[in-house]
Design a protein around this motif. Structure first.
Motif, PDB file in Angstrom:
ATOM      1  N   ALA A   1      -2.711  -5.187  -1.509  1.00 30.64           N
ATOM      2  CA  ALA A   1      -4.132  -5.187  -1.136  1.00 30.64           C
ATOM      3  C   ALA A   1      -4.378  -4.282   0.065  1.00 30.64           C
ATOM      4  N   GLU A   2      -3.440  -4.247   1.004  1.00 35.04           N
ATOM      5  CA  GLU A   2      -3.598  -3.394   2.180  1.00 35.04           C
ATOM      6  C   GLU A   2      -3.732  -1.923   1.810  1.00 35.04           C
ATOM      7  N   GLN A   3      -3.144  -1.537   0.681  1.00 33.80           N
ATOM      8  CA  GLN A   3      -3.222  -0.146   0.218  1.00 33.80           C
ATOM      9  C   GLN A   3      -4.295   0.054  -0.852  1.00 33.80           C
ATOM     10  N   ASN A   4      -5.163  -0.968  -0.993  1.00 30.66           N
ATOM     11  CA  ASN A   4      -6.257  -0.913  -1.977  1.00 30.66           C
ATOM     12  C   ASN A   4      -5.748  -0.709  -3.398  1.00 30.66           C
ATOM     13  N   ILE A   5      -4.606  -1.314  -3.704  1.00 33.58           N
ATOM     14  CA  ILE A   5      -4.040  -1.237  -5.051  1.00 33.58           C
ATOM     15  C   ILE A   5      -4.473  -2.469  -5.829  1.00 33.58           C
ATOM     16  N   SER A   6      -5.180  -2.242  -6.934  1.00 33.81           N
ATOM     17  CA  SER A   6      -5.606  -3.338  -7.800  1.00 33.81           C
ATOM     18  C   SER A   6      -4.585  -3.527  -8.909  1.00 33.81           C
TER      19      SER A   6
ATOM     20  N   ASP B   1       1.066   7.896  -3.069  1.00 31.72           N
ATOM     21  CA  ASP B   1       1.290   7.618  -1.665  1.00 31.72           C
ATOM     22  C   ASP B   1       1.013   6.155  -1.338  1.00 31.72           C
ATOM     23  N   ALA B   2      -0.057   5.598  -1.909  1.00 29.17           N
ATOM     24  CA  ALA B   2      -0.384   4.191  -1.667  1.00 29.17           C
ATOM     25  C   ALA B   2       0.709   3.281  -2.208  1.00 29.17           C
ATOM     26  N   VAL B   3       1.212   3.597  -3.400  1.00 26.25           N
ATOM     27  CA  VAL B   3       2.275   2.790  -3.995  1.00 26.25           C
ATOM     28  C   VAL B   3       3.518   2.823  -3.117  1.00 26.25           C
ATOM     29  N   ARG B   4       3.902   3.986  -2.653  1.00 26.20           N
ATOM     30  CA  ARG B   4       5.114   4.098  -1.834  1.00 26.20           C
ATOM     31  C   ARG B   4       4.953   3.378  -0.492  1.00 26.20           C
ATOM     32  N   ARG B   5       3.758   3.447   0.095  1.00 24.99           N
ATOM     33  CA  ARG B   5       3.544   2.744   1.362  1.00 24.99           C
ATOM     34  C   ARG B   5       3.628   1.233   1.172  1.00 24.99           C
ATOM     35  N   ALA B   6       3.046   0.746   0.076  1.00 26.14           N
ATOM     36  CA  ALA B   6       3.082  -0.688  -0.195  1.00 26.14           C
ATOM     37  C   ALA B   6       4.516  -1.167  -0.407  1.00 26.14           C
ATOM     38  N   ILE B   7       5.289  -0.413  -1.162  1.00 29.04           N
ATOM     39  CA  ILE B   7       6.674  -0.806  -1.430  1.00 29.04           C
ATOM     40  C   ILE B   7       7.507  -0.775  -0.151  1.00 29.04           C
ATOM     41  N   ALA B   8       7.287   0.238   0.668  1.00 23.75           N
ATOM     42  CA  ALA B   8       8.029   0.308   1.930  1.00 23.75           C
ATOM     43  C   ALA B   8       7.762  -0.916   2.787  1.00 23.75           C
ATOM     44  N   ALA B   9       6.515  -1.357   2.839  1.00 28.47           N
ATOM     45  CA  ALA B   9       6.169  -2.535   3.624  1.00 28.47           C
ATOM     46  C   ALA B   9       6.805  -3.796   3.039  1.00 28.47           C
ATOM     47  N   ILE B  10       6.840  -3.889   1.708  1.00 25.85           N
ATOM     48  CA  ILE B  10       7.467  -5.042   1.047  1.00 25.85           C
ATOM     49  C   ILE B  10       8.958  -5.077   1.362  1.00 25.85           C
ATOM     50  N   GLU B  11       9.597  -3.918   1.360  1.00 25.40           N
ATOM     51  CA  GLU B  11      11.031  -3.867   1.674  1.00 25.40           C
ATOM     52  C   GLU B  11      11.287  -4.284   3.120  1.00 25.40           C
TER      53      GLU B  11
ATOM     54  N   GLU C   1      -2.362  10.643  -9.195  1.00 26.06           N
ATOM     55  CA  GLU C   1      -3.134   9.436  -9.446  1.00 26.06           C
ATOM     56  C   GLU C   1      -2.897   8.939 -10.863  1.00 26.06           C
ATOM     57  N   GLY C   2      -2.770   7.634 -10.995  1.00 23.54           N
ATOM     58  CA  GLY C   2      -2.575   7.025 -12.306  1.00 23.54           C
ATOM     59  C   GLY C   2      -2.138   5.582 -12.159  1.00 23.54           C
ATOM     60  N   GLY C   3      -1.792   4.983 -13.287  1.00 24.48           N
ATOM     61  CA  GLY C   3      -1.277   3.627 -13.268  1.00 24.48           C
ATOM     62  C   GLY C   3       0.219   3.624 -13.012  1.00 24.48           C
ATOM     63  N   TYR C   4       0.720   2.504 -12.508  1.00 28.06           N
ATOM     64  CA  TYR C   4       2.143   2.399 -12.165  1.00 28.06           C
ATOM     65  C   TYR C   4       2.718   1.080 -12.657  1.00 28.06           C
TER      66      TYR C   4
END
Length: 439
Positions: free
Chosen positions: A370-375, A412-422, A346-349
């Motif tokens: 937003a789908e991954q609750n990333i602010s 995990d949330a960051v990787r899921r969001a990026i995968a969806a963007i790709e 957990e941390g900032g990215y």
């Protein structure tokens, strides 16, 4: 005064020869301060005719390092051969079996075989000292093993590879590419012809495994560490970090969590005002956070003098009668480190995307975050880049670099969001993701 402490040194490269010179130069002071003279009595190296700029007259010469390790006329075996298998491992095993304490600079040997060797040494009643194996001349091993025993350590992190720090420093200060800086590092002798071990993070992982053993009582295990190198870092990343108030460093991080110890090596953005952010060039730094004391140690991480100084420091401790267990914990109490679960970090990215210029791109990126609750803390958009380099003029068809800075979230949330963007096809190149350490 006690009888002299007799030393056998295997490996007479720049460090081994430096140890011989240093012990000769400081012999009177060492005897006065430790209460015991230290004498090099035997050496081993491949080429006896080579000029090593140190006095080897009167010393017994061994062509075979393993034979030297078992010599009954030495008290301490100093292993400066390197490598985690072969002669170095065999010689250390023989030295321990013969009842000799070992001093080594061999991080790879201890990272891969530390528990087995420590168990053998403890059973035989001898020690293994390895100050020179991590961060060169910085006394971080002694600090963790002895000076901070009154602390419960929460975190140990640091710049543990001078080659990577040199490359990142020159890229940032001079606007040079990774390839250009690596080439210069190789010409200056900071990087090997095959730089994989350094720039891909494996050297840092070996060192981090030893620091984690000392700080947290986990078994040294490089395979338990999540490892990323610096090959993917670009000038755009360094410039964005500077604009945001950060520096990019390759950090090794060992941190205590509620259930385990998190072990990771990767490029990291650290605030400019942190002491570790100010460390440039081939210099190393280690930050230790305890419940009573927090400190940062900075110094030369390699080089013949710095490494020889650490080896001689270990020898002097032995002359003073100091020994103790190799990792500061008895070998049978060291628990498995467990594979790093980086997806739970957990941390900032920092996320850099090469966004295609078409309607809906920004909305798609925002939706998947937003789908991954990333602010998102901030969004930066720079001038268009040319994905394949070259000198042609920029075009509306070139991707637009978009930099996202997240609030604290999990990997995990960051990787899921990026995968969806790709999958949506709204970015033209693989994304860049760098973890951020904050106050």
């Amino acid at each position: 005064m006690a009888p002299p402490l007799k030393i056998g040194i295997a490996g007479l490269g720049t460090v081994g020869a430096g140890v011989v010179r240093m012990l000769a130069r400081r012999k009177d002071e060492i005897a006065a301060r430790t209460g015991r003279a230290v004498e090099v009595v035997a050496v081993s190296a491949r080429d006896p005719s080579r000029n090593r700029d140190c006095d080897l007259s009167g010393l017994r010469w061994f062509d075979d390092a393993v034979a030297l390790a078992g010599d009954p006329e030495i008290d301490v075996f100093v292993e400066l051969i390197g490598g985690h298998e072969g002669v170095a491992k065999a010689a250390v095993e023989v030295a321990i079996a013969a009842g000799h304490t070992v001093v080594t600079a061999n991080k790879a040997l201890l990272a891969h075989h530390g528990v087995t060797l420590a168990s053998a040494a403890e059973a035989k009643g001898v020690g293994i000292r390895f100050e020179a194996a991590v961060a060169g001349g910085i006394p971080v091993i002694k600090t963790l093993r002895e000076a901070l025993l009154g602390n419960r350590i929460a975190r140990v992190s640091g710049i543990l590879n001078g080659t990577c720090n040199y490359i990142l420093t020159r890229m940032r200060d001079e606007g040079l590419s990774f390839e250009s800086c690596l080439d210069q590092a190789q010409k200056l002798g900071y990087a090997e012809a095959d730089p994989t071990f350094d720039v891909d993070g494996f050297d840092t992982a070996h060192k981090l495994s030893l620091l984690a053993a000392l700080a947290f009582g986990v078994q040294p295990d490089p395979d338990a560490i999540h490892v990323e190198g610096i090959r993917s870092i670009t000038l755009a990343d360094l410039e964005a970090a500077d604009e945001l108030g950060y520096r990019i460093k390759l950090l090794g991080v060992a941190a205590r969590t509620e259930s385990t110890v998190e072990l990771r090596v990767h490029p990291t953005m650290v605030p400019k005002h942190w002491p570790i952010a100010q460390v440039s060039g081939v210099t190393n730094a280690v930050a230790i956070d305890g419940d009573a004391v927090a400190l940062t140690l900075v110094g030369p991480g390699a080089g013949s003098d710095a490494t020889a100084s650490a080896v001689v420091g270990d020898i002097c401790d032995l002359a003073s009668g100091s020994s103790g267990t190799p990792f500061g914990w008895r070998a049978e109490t060291l628990r498995p480190a467990g594979k790093a679960a980086i997806q739970r970090h957990e941390g900032g990215y920092y996320i850099r995307l090469a966004a295609v210029d078409r309607p809906g791109t920004a909305a798609a990126i925002a939706r998947h975050m937003a789908e991954q609750n990333i602010s998102l803390e901030s969004i930066m958009q720079h001038r268009r880049g040319r994905p394949h380099g070259g000198d042609r003029a920029e075009s509306a068809e070139d991707p637009a670099p978009v930099v996202l800075i997240t609030y604290a979230t999990n990997e995990d949330a960051v990787r899921r969001a990026i995968a969806a963007i790709e999958i949506d096809g709204v970015i033209a190149l693989p994304p860049q993701v760098i973890r951020i350490e904050k106050d």
